[in-house]
Design a protein around this motif. Structure first.
Motif, PDB file in Angstrom:
ATOM      1  N   CYS A   1     -14.355  -9.606  -3.818  1.00 60.70           N
ATOM      2  CA  CYS A   1     -14.450 -10.976  -3.295  1.00 60.70           C
ATOM      3  C   CYS A   1     -13.549 -11.160  -2.087  1.00 60.70           C
ATOM      4  CB  CYS A   1     -14.083 -11.981  -4.391  1.00 60.70           C
ATOM      5  SG  CYS A   1     -15.280 -12.057  -5.740  1.00 60.70           S
ATOM      6  N   VAL A   2     -12.333 -10.618  -2.167  1.00 61.52           N
ATOM      7  CA  VAL A   2     -11.375 -10.760  -1.070  1.00 61.52           C
ATOM      8  C   VAL A   2     -11.898 -10.095   0.201  1.00 61.52           C
ATOM      9  CG1 VAL A   2      -9.110  -9.970  -0.271  1.00 61.52           C
ATOM     10  CG2 VAL A   2      -9.324 -11.037  -2.505  1.00 61.52           C
ATOM     11  N   PHE A   3     -12.588  -8.968   0.049  1.00 63.01           N
ATOM     12  CA  PHE A   3     -13.081  -8.239   1.222  1.00 63.01           C
ATOM     13  C   PHE A   3     -14.415  -8.775   1.727  1.00 63.01           C
ATOM     14  CE2 PHE A   3     -15.532  -4.577   2.951  1.00 63.01           C
ATOM     15  CZ  PHE A   3     -14.767  -4.360   4.090  1.00 63.01           C
TER      16      PHE A   3
ATOM     17  N   LEU B   1      -8.246   3.921  -0.942  1.00 57.09           N
ATOM     18  CA  LEU B   1      -8.310   2.516  -0.535  1.00 57.09           C
ATOM     19  C   LEU B   1      -7.007   2.076   0.125  1.00 57.09           C
ATOM     20  CD1 LEU B   1      -9.895  -0.187  -0.571  1.00 57.09           C
ATOM     21  CD2 LEU B   1      -8.831  -0.643  -2.793  1.00 57.09           C
ATOM     22  N   SER B   2      -5.876   2.451  -0.444  1.00 59.08           N
ATOM     23  CA  SER B   2      -4.582   2.080   0.137  1.00 59.08           C
ATOM     24  C   SER B   2      -4.379   2.728   1.501  1.00 59.08           C
ATOM     25  CB  SER B   2      -3.442   2.478  -0.814  1.00 59.08           C
ATOM     26  OG  SER B   2      -3.461   1.703  -1.988  1.00 59.08           O
TER      27      SER B   2
ATOM     28  N   ASN C   1       0.821  -1.213   0.000  1.00 56.44           N
ATOM     29  CA  ASN C   1       0.000   0.000   0.000  1.00 56.44           C
ATOM     30  C   ASN C   1       0.854   1.262   0.000  1.00 56.44           C
ATOM     31  OD1 ASN C   1      -2.956  -0.833   0.204  1.00 56.44           O
ATOM     32  ND2 ASN C   1      -2.065  -2.055   1.836  1.00 56.44           N
ATOM     33  N   ALA C   2       1.973   1.220   0.695  1.00 57.65           N
ATOM     34  CA  ALA C   2       2.882   2.369   0.656  1.00 57.65           C
ATOM     35  C   ALA C   2       3.415   2.577  -0.764  1.00 57.65           C
ATOM     36  CB  ALA C   2       4.034   2.153   1.636  1.00 57.65           C
TER      37      ALA C   2
ATOM     38  N   ASN D   1      -4.970  -6.350  -1.814  1.00 59.09           N
ATOM     39  CA  ASN D   1      -5.427  -5.255  -2.679  1.00 59.09           C
ATOM     40  C   ASN D   1      -4.305  -4.646  -3.513  1.00 59.09           C
ATOM     41  OD1 ASN D   1      -7.997  -5.631  -1.773  1.00 59.09           O
ATOM     42  ND2 ASN D   1      -8.078  -3.808  -0.491  1.00 59.09           N
ATOM     43  N   PRO D   2      -3.170  -4.262  -2.911  1.00 60.14           N
ATOM     44  CA  PRO D   2      -2.104  -3.673  -3.748  1.00 60.14           C
ATOM     45  C   PRO D   2      -1.505  -4.672  -4.730  1.00 60.14           C
ATOM     46  CG  PRO D   2      -1.341  -4.007  -1.489  1.00 60.14           C
ATOM     47  CD  PRO D   2      -2.818  -4.228  -1.475  1.00 60.14           C
ATOM     48  N   ILE D   3      -1.490  -5.958  -4.382  1.00 57.04           N
ATOM     49  CA  ILE D   3      -0.975  -6.966  -5.313  1.00 57.04           C
ATOM     50  C   ILE D   3      -1.914  -7.102  -6.510  1.00 57.04           C
ATOM     51  CG2 ILE D   3      -0.440  -9.422  -5.598  1.00 57.04           C
ATOM     52  CD1 ILE D   3       0.397  -9.475  -2.673  1.00 57.04           C
TER      53      ILE D   3
END
Length: 311
Positions: free
Chosen positions: A250-252, A68-69, A44-45, A289-291
């Motif tokens: 889906c992940v969340f 979001l990040s 995220n950074a 999420n960042p991936i």
């Protein structure tokens, strides 16, 4: 805060068990938790630095991705760092005020994440269904308004929970069968009437699920608009962009909805499963999420590769 009856009070500390029933493997469970947290911090950074450094990434989609990040960093930092303390150093006790603060922040950031995902669904719908009017619909003023709503509304919704907890009397019970503080986990330790807490908790969950319904409706319209695009290349590009968004959803939502439903209706499911899943939906989305966006979003992927190749 003490009451006239000495048996009713707000305890100085609560005792967080961790994951009940899995105490013997707490050390091993903490390893993937810490790994996910480090990935969340780094990923995220990196997303935030790339968006800030690259002036071409000023579209509304990247504005929402930056939010979001930021939310993911805050959510994981609020919930995860204390878990190794419980698992490694037996630091089970948490101050009453700190516990309520953690409860408030976790629920607020979870609400913010749901709202960002809804805003991103709206962004994709406008971009695909009305590309010529994209910049006239999502103006800086509209983006600012959406951003303020994302920041303010969850705070206003969750703020009453602090009052609902502080109004409760507590007797001798102070053991929370969890690895972090959450609203009903604290309320159930009270020896007073917690019906209002339960009703308000269901209201908050209903708002959360309403966002999910709106997101699903948005993506039905998005897919309908995608398949009406004249060019196959444009359809594939739109589906690729939406694919990353759907993966994040889906992940969340899958583990969070599972956690909500099993907490209230899954009485036959072992308690450690409830707690493990409740931890996963706070840990996995911020790390994945960042991936997902790094791999699926061409502009982000190119800028990250450019940074590493340049170095």
């Amino acid at each position: 805060m003490f009451y006239n009856n000495s048996s009713l009070f707000h305890p100085v500390t609560f005792f967080l068990i961790g994951i009940p029933g899995m105490e013997e493997v707490h050390v091993w469970i903490s390893l993937p938790f810490c790994s996910f947290y480090l990935v969340a911090l780094l990923g995220n950074a990196t997303i935030l630095l790339v968006i800030k450094a690259e002036k071409t990434l000023r579209e509304p989609m990247f504005y929402f991705l930056a939010i979001l990040s930021s939310v993911d960093l805050a959510l994981s930092t609020t919930s995860v760092p204390r878990i190794p303390g419980i698992f490694w150093f037996d630091a089970h006790e948490i101050n009453f005020g700190a516990c309520v603060a953690q409860m408030f922040l976790i629920h607020v950031f979870t609400g913010m994440e749901a709202e960002v995902l809804l805003a991103m669904a709206f962004d994709r719908y406008v971009a695909i269904s009305a590309p010529l009017h994209y910049t006239t619909i999502l103006t800086p003023q509209v983006l600012m308004g959406i951003g303020l709503y994302i920041l303010i509304f969850p705070v206003l919704v969750i703020l009453p929970m602090i009052y609902l907890i502080y109004r409760l009397p507590f007797c001798q019970a102070r053991i929370i069968a969890h690895s972090y503080c959450e609203h009903m986990g604290i309320a159930k330790l009270s020896c007073g009437n917690i019906r209002i807490n339960a009703v308000y908790g269901l209201f908050v969950v209903s708002v959360f699920l309403m966002y999910l319904v709106l997101i699903v409706i948005s993506y039905v319209y998005i897919l309908h608009a995608v398949f009406r695009l004249p060019s196959q290349e444009a359809r594939l590009k739109a589906l690729s962009t939406c694919g990353s968004h759907i993966a994040v959803l889906c992940v969340f939502y899958i583990p969070s909805v599972f956690s909500f439903l099993t907490h209230r209706f899954g009485h036959n499911i072992p308690h450690y499963i409830h707690i493990l899943v409740a931890n996963l939906y706070l840990i996995i989305p911020p790390s994945l999420n960042p991936i997902i966006y790094g791999v699926r979003t061409k502009q982000i992927r190119e800028q990250v590769l450019h940074i590493f190749i340049k170095k």
